[in-house]
Design an enzyme around this catalytic site. Structure first.
Site, PDB file in Angstrom:
ATOM      1  N   ASN A 177      20.260   5.759   4.469  1.00 53.57           N
ATOM      2  CA  ASN A 177      21.328   5.434   5.658  1.00 53.57           C
ATOM      3  C   ASN A 177      22.485   4.457   4.851  1.00 53.57           C
ATOM      4  OD1 ASN A 177      20.005   2.779   5.123  1.00 53.57           O
ATOM      5  ND2 ASN A 177      19.457   2.818   7.414  1.00 53.57           N
ATOM      6  N   ASP A 184      -4.776  -5.554  -0.561  1.00 50.65           N
ATOM      7  CA  ASP A 184      -4.141  -6.496  -1.162  1.00 50.65           C
ATOM      8  C   ASP A 184      -5.095  -7.815  -1.558  1.00 50.65           C
ATOM      9  OD1 ASP A 184      -1.524  -7.150  -2.915  1.00 50.65           O
ATOM     10  OD2 ASP A 184      -1.620  -8.828  -1.669  1.00 50.65           O
ATOM     11  N   ASP A 241      -0.962   0.216   2.662  1.00 53.14           N
ATOM     12  CA  ASP A 241      -1.184  -1.148   1.988  1.00 53.14           C
ATOM     13  C   ASP A 241      -1.592  -1.867   2.934  1.00 53.14           C
ATOM     14  OD1 ASP A 241      -1.313  -3.000  -0.227  1.00 53.14           O
ATOM     15  OD2 ASP A 241       0.443  -1.985  -1.016  1.00 53.14           O
ATOM     16  N   HIS A 277       3.517  -1.311  -8.383  1.00 51.71           N
ATOM     17  CA  HIS A 277       4.637  -2.208  -8.306  1.00 51.71           C
ATOM     18  C   HIS A 277       4.559  -3.438  -8.817  1.00 51.71           C
ATOM     19  CE1 HIS A 277       1.572  -3.218  -5.488  1.00 51.71           C
ATOM     20  NE2 HIS A 277       2.347  -4.525  -5.073  1.00 51.71           N
ATOM     21  N   ASP A 278       3.301  -3.969  -9.172  1.00 53.18           N
ATOM     22  CA  ASP A 278       3.052  -5.225  -9.855  1.00 53.18           C
ATOM     23  C   ASP A 278       2.910  -5.269 -11.325  1.00 53.18           C
ATOM     24  OD1 ASP A 278       2.971  -6.851  -7.716  1.00 53.18           O
ATOM     25  OD2 ASP A 278       0.631  -6.428  -7.431  1.00 53.18           O
ATOM     26  N   GLU A 290      -7.682  -4.095  -4.185  1.00 56.00           N
ATOM     27  CA  GLU A 290      -7.205  -4.813  -5.300  1.00 56.00           C
ATOM     28  C   GLU A 290      -7.714  -6.051  -5.746  1.00 56.00           C
ATOM     29  OE1 GLU A 290      -2.695  -6.552  -6.745  1.00 56.00           O
ATOM     30  OE2 GLU A 290      -3.741  -7.092  -5.002  1.00 56.00           O
TER      31      GLU A 290
END
Length: 558
Positions: A26, A202, A101, A326-327, A253
């Site tokens: 968008n 997580d 997640d 992502h880490d 994790e």
């Protein structure tokens, strides 16, 4: 892929979508759920089986969605619950699965539970979190936050401190409270009823704290909250409440988890987790100040760690296989060679090295394109709360010179993974028509999905071939692993064996030519399975390897 088979995830390949940086639909500069829907056919073409979706729940976004204020809501930046329902439907329509997640060690301080908890010491929600009185005007103990500074925040309303192992806007839940656990299980079951196929949880090994919260040595509280005294009880309870009758995949994790712990967590007879994410292998090269300093590392270090996890989880447990998420920084920059001469060839080598091991492979968005780390011009270009907090902690106090810190952030920092996926060579790599929330890679004109899809020899099609092999070759899933040449500083080699079939995997981790002698007796013939150079010729017993060359051979004897 049928979820009725309890171990359906063992033969699967997982693709992580970090929605904020995947595709904006968008023009607001932020990736969203409609953007993910738009790219599902791309993922189907790649051939992945499971999409792991980073948090999309309602959140003030202090830690990019890992601070949740409503577990049953969708962050408006990402869209609506109707968008999510459509995404799930479209994923299932393409015979793929969705893993959510789930962040339940802590919530956002804007969650209704915490707002109630801090309103009064007599609140019914007070015991949902961990509160303590201070000691002589100081925090209750000396624990440090994972993001730097004290792990305690003072609340003036009730004149007590609350624990936050991460940011101060991420108060830890009190898992000793059965009501908290039931709330969490109800949330998870709510998503299961929607049709999700599993959870990646997580820092789940932080949820059990040692009673009394003892002082840590030099502020290190990890011995008292990592793999705590009731962690197995909690995970077994969660599995029974949420997963047991639903054939879900449950992934934990777990920072600082070791193989002996992982064997307990992933033993199928214990009904806790299916896989854990360990961190040992991605921490090679960390220096005096952890990830904020850099030291040279040797391939033997990496081999020792990965080999240990393969060997010790071989019979009972199950490995998750990953280079990036992502880490973590980009795989080709971290473990390969991101110079243009070798970027593609070393990205393919890393793919073979990982995907041929025993376990379930995880691909992080853009990894299949050979995306590289991004060198930000200034600390002000970064968006990650960890980098910004640690910069103040180390640089403002003169502990680490700024140039050294910025180099470490380039080598190890999380924002490398959060730079938007480049889809083509148009403005902002086709990620957005607006101003991206974080700067796009400076290499998007050459490293993008369109270029990969138009090139039969690209990193993308190499990953696609590896995934196809996994779907058809049982040896990749079930074959025993055996490391070869453990002391070799340049070559990563191992075998996979299933019944009478033997596969030899050889990876040159250097930019120099190397020679490798096949250390298998009575082998005089081999069939090529896959290689990252198109003109590889099988010659035994010595294999000549060019820079970053990798080859997989099926070995035979006459």
């Amino acid at each position: 892929m049928n979820r009725q088979n309890k171990d359906w995830w063992k033969s699967a390949v997982v693709y992580q979508v970090y929605p904020r940086s995947f595709q904006d639909s968008n023009g607001d500069g932020i990736g969203d759920l409609k953007g993910v829907i738009r790219r599902l056919d791309y993922l189907r073409t790649l051939g992945v089986d499971i999409i792991w979706l980073s948090p999309v729940y309602t959140s003030p976004n202090d830690d990019n969605g890992y601070d949740i204020s409503d577990y049953r809501g969708i962050m408006p930046e990402f869209g609506t619950m109707e968008d999510f329902d459509l995404l799930l439907q479209e994923i299932h329509n393409r015979d793929m699965k969705l893993v959510m997640d789930m962040v339940v060690n802590h919530t956002s301080d804007e969650h209704a539970w915490f707002q109630e908890a801090k309103s009064s010491k007599t609140s019914a929600f007070r015991d949902y979190y961990i509160w303590r009185k201070g000691k002589e005007g100081m925090p209750p103990n000396n624990w440090l936050s994972m993001f730097g500074g004290t792990a305690w925040e003072y609340d003036e309303t009730t004149e007590e401190y609350y624990l936050h192992l991460f940011g101060k806007k991420q108060p830890d839940l009190n898992w000793e409270n059965k009501k908290v656990r039931n709330e969490v299980y109800d949330i998870m079951k709510w998503w299961v009823n929607k049709g999700v196929d599993g959870f990646r949880m997580d820092v789940i090994n932080f949820i059990s704290k040692v009673p009394g919260l003892p002082e840590g040595i030099d502020g290190n509280g990890k011995p008292y909250y990592e793999n705590g005294p009731r962690i197995h009880e909690y995970l077994h309870e969660m599995n029974g409440e949420v997963a047991e009758n639903n054939c879900l995949v449950m992934i934990g994790e777990m920072p600082d988890v070791h193989t002996e712990d992982a064997l307990l967590y992933t033993d199928p007879n214990r009904n806790e987790l299916d896989m854990v994410f360990s961190f040992e292998h991605v921490e090679v090269g960390y220096g005096k100040y952890g990830k904020w300093s850099v030291r040279p590392w040797a391939l033997t270090e990496l081999k020792e760690i990965l080999g240990k996890w393969q060997d010790e989880l071989n019979e009972k447990g199950w490995n998750s296989l990953y280079w990036s998420n992502h880490d973590q920084p980009r795989a080709v920059s971290r473990f390969g060679d991101d110079r243009e001469q070798y970027r593609v060839i070393s990205a393919k080598m890393l793919a073979v090295c990982l995907h041929m091991m025993k376990g379930t492979p995880f691909i992080y968005q853009g990894e299949e394109l050979g995306m590289t780390n991004t060198r930000f011009a200034s600390i002000h270009d970064h968006r990650d709360i960890e980098i910004l907090t640690e910069y103040k902690e180390y640089c403002k106090q003169g502990i680490i010179p700024e140039d050294e810190f910025m180099n470490a952030a380039y080598e190890h920092g999380r924002d490398n993974a959060r730079v938007p996926v480049a889809w083509d060579d148009t403005a902002n790599g086709g990620f957005t028509d607006g101003e991206p929330w974080i700067k796009v890679s400076g290499q998007y004109k050459t490293i993008n999905a369109r270029n990969n899809l138009e090139d039969p020899g690209s990193v993308f099609y190499f990953y696609k071939k590896l995934i196809e092999l996994r779907h058809h070759e049982k040896i990749m899933v079930h074959g025993d692993f055996r490391m070869l040449c453990r002391e070799d500083e340049d070559i990563f080699a191992y075998t996979r064996r299933l019944d009478k079939k033997i596969w030899l995997i050889v990876c040159n981790f250097t930019c120099k030519s190397k020679r490798f002698t096949v250390p298998l007796e009575h082998i005089n013939e081999a069939r090529l399975i896959i290689a990252n150079y198109t003109d590889f010729k099988v010659q035994l017993p010595e294999i000549k390897l060019r820079p970053y060359e990798t080859v997989v051979l099926e070995m035979h004897n006459n």
